[in-house]
Design an enzyme around this catalytic site. Sequence first.
Site, PDB file in Angstrom:
ATOM      1  CD  GLU A 168      -4.786  -3.575  -0.403  1.00 31.29           C
ATOM      2  OE1 GLU A 168      -5.616  -4.083   0.400  1.00 31.29           O
ATOM      3  OE2 GLU A 168      -3.667  -3.197  -0.080  1.00 31.29           O
TER       4      GLU A 168
ATOM      5  CB  CYS B  47      -6.588  -5.606   3.847  1.00 30.66           C
ATOM      6  SG  CYS B  47      -4.883  -5.451   3.340  1.00 30.66           S
TER       7      CYS B  47
END
Length: 555
Positions: free
Chosen positions: A301, A336
């Site tokens: 990720e 993020c």
Amino acid sequence: MSLLRLCKGINPNVSRKTASDYFSSLRFSRLIHSLGFTTLKAEEISGSQPAEVQNLVQGKWIKSANWNTIVDPLNGESFIKVSEVDESGIQPFVESLSKCPKHGMHNPFKSPERYLLYGDISAKAGHMLALPEVSDFFAKLIQRVAPKSYQQALGEVYVTGKFLENFSGDQVRFLARSFGVPGNHLGQQSHGFRWPYGPVAIITPFNFPLEIPLLQLMGALYMGNKPVLKVDSKVCIVMEQMLRLLHDCGMPLDDVDFINSDGKTMNKLLLEAKPRMTLFTGSSRIANKLADDLNGRIKLEDAGFDWKILGPDVHEVDYVSWVCDQDAYACSGQKCSAQSMLFMHENWSKTSLLRQLTDLAARRKLEDLTIGPVLTFTTEAMLDHMKKLLEIPGSKLLFGGEELQNHSIPSVYGAIKPTAVFVPIEQILKPEYYDLVTKEIFGPFQVITEYKDSQLPLVLDVLEKMHAHLTAAVVSNDPLFIQEVIGKTVNGTTYAGLRARTTGAPQNHWFGPAGDPRGAGIGTPEAIKLVWSCHREVIYDVGPVPHKWQIPPST
């Protein structure tokens, strides 16, 4: 109910005179009990009273000879000492992982009672995080190492607690649900099972020091794996305390190893221990290096240059402005999922949107940490990036672009006001500017552009060229517009509709990138099964062999 009656219900011998003291002692004992796992007080960590972080391996908390000093991101004081393992000290961690077989600590055929154990652990840990004094402890500890507003830090604790509640009781064993398919003849059936990898590794970043490592760690444990966990040293104190809470809730001491080290040492550990799977959350550069080093045995990720498109239908300008501000600047942009680029239809530029974005950004103050230190970019680096963007023809500074005033944030970190730079859509697609405009600045920084109806293909071209496809938002209630954009994009977590956002993912939906076979998810049963288990097919073929069967000719 009176205080006296309340206390007598617990202890009939309490008198009116002693009721108040007795009640206070009850509250104090509850506080001590609920925080019995802790080794520190978040408010007391300081340069004069530094906290210490240890390592956990083979069921024992250990210190090393090396101490990495972490500086307070708000004032530069050395306020945490992290016991870091160097390359000469990794052998106990290698041995610990090697003791876990490939078939894991448990699986559908082995030690199934451990599925129930982790359902109980999750129930107890979720209950603990719901206690006000425990959630307050973790929120304040998060604030100390990854400064964000109290509400943002408490939100991280809340999501983590709800995740644990979701996987209490029988929900862990339901993750290992199998299926059967009839075979070709009597006695034959094929069964599909979710199977653990066995020894695994988890590497997580600084920005969500509780939520990301805890959710991935528990997913690994639920499926039967033995993980070694490494959290960014700047914030590892949060997970160290959380591990102690999990032990308090019944997690066996030797189920998880916890290592503090630099990147080079962790890389050596991975190469020597050879975990069957590694989960990495962090930068694309390191992600790609690890993918090569580990021969692809990895889930990622990585970076998210996340976009939001405001469609041609304008509604609720106040609300949309507020969400845009939250997406771009909450946690000082260090998510993020933060809004990195805003595509604004020309209809929105005729509203008060840009003025409201300017006003909302100006409300953010260091005093309440609604804006704060940036831990991976310096002030100089962010302002230098802004200057390069402003050299693009037609670009302009919308707001921000200055260092925060009256702060004591150390120079190794960044400290700038929430910033937005406008870049014309035609310029973004030019080869000489595209990489610059789409460079992820992990801080309170966004690029804003404008498009007309006829320029939607240009917007989609910009998105097609991006390499990170984490979150996105399509702010529109026009179903045909939404259909067009979603049909031609790939972001793994995409919000659509008037209330669409890029950040603030709860525990009840998948969060993760798409478009990459290495992509990892977090939060949901689907994410846990994808990342922390693989498929195993067992074909039962017990017969009987047909009556009077004879050996046939060779084929």
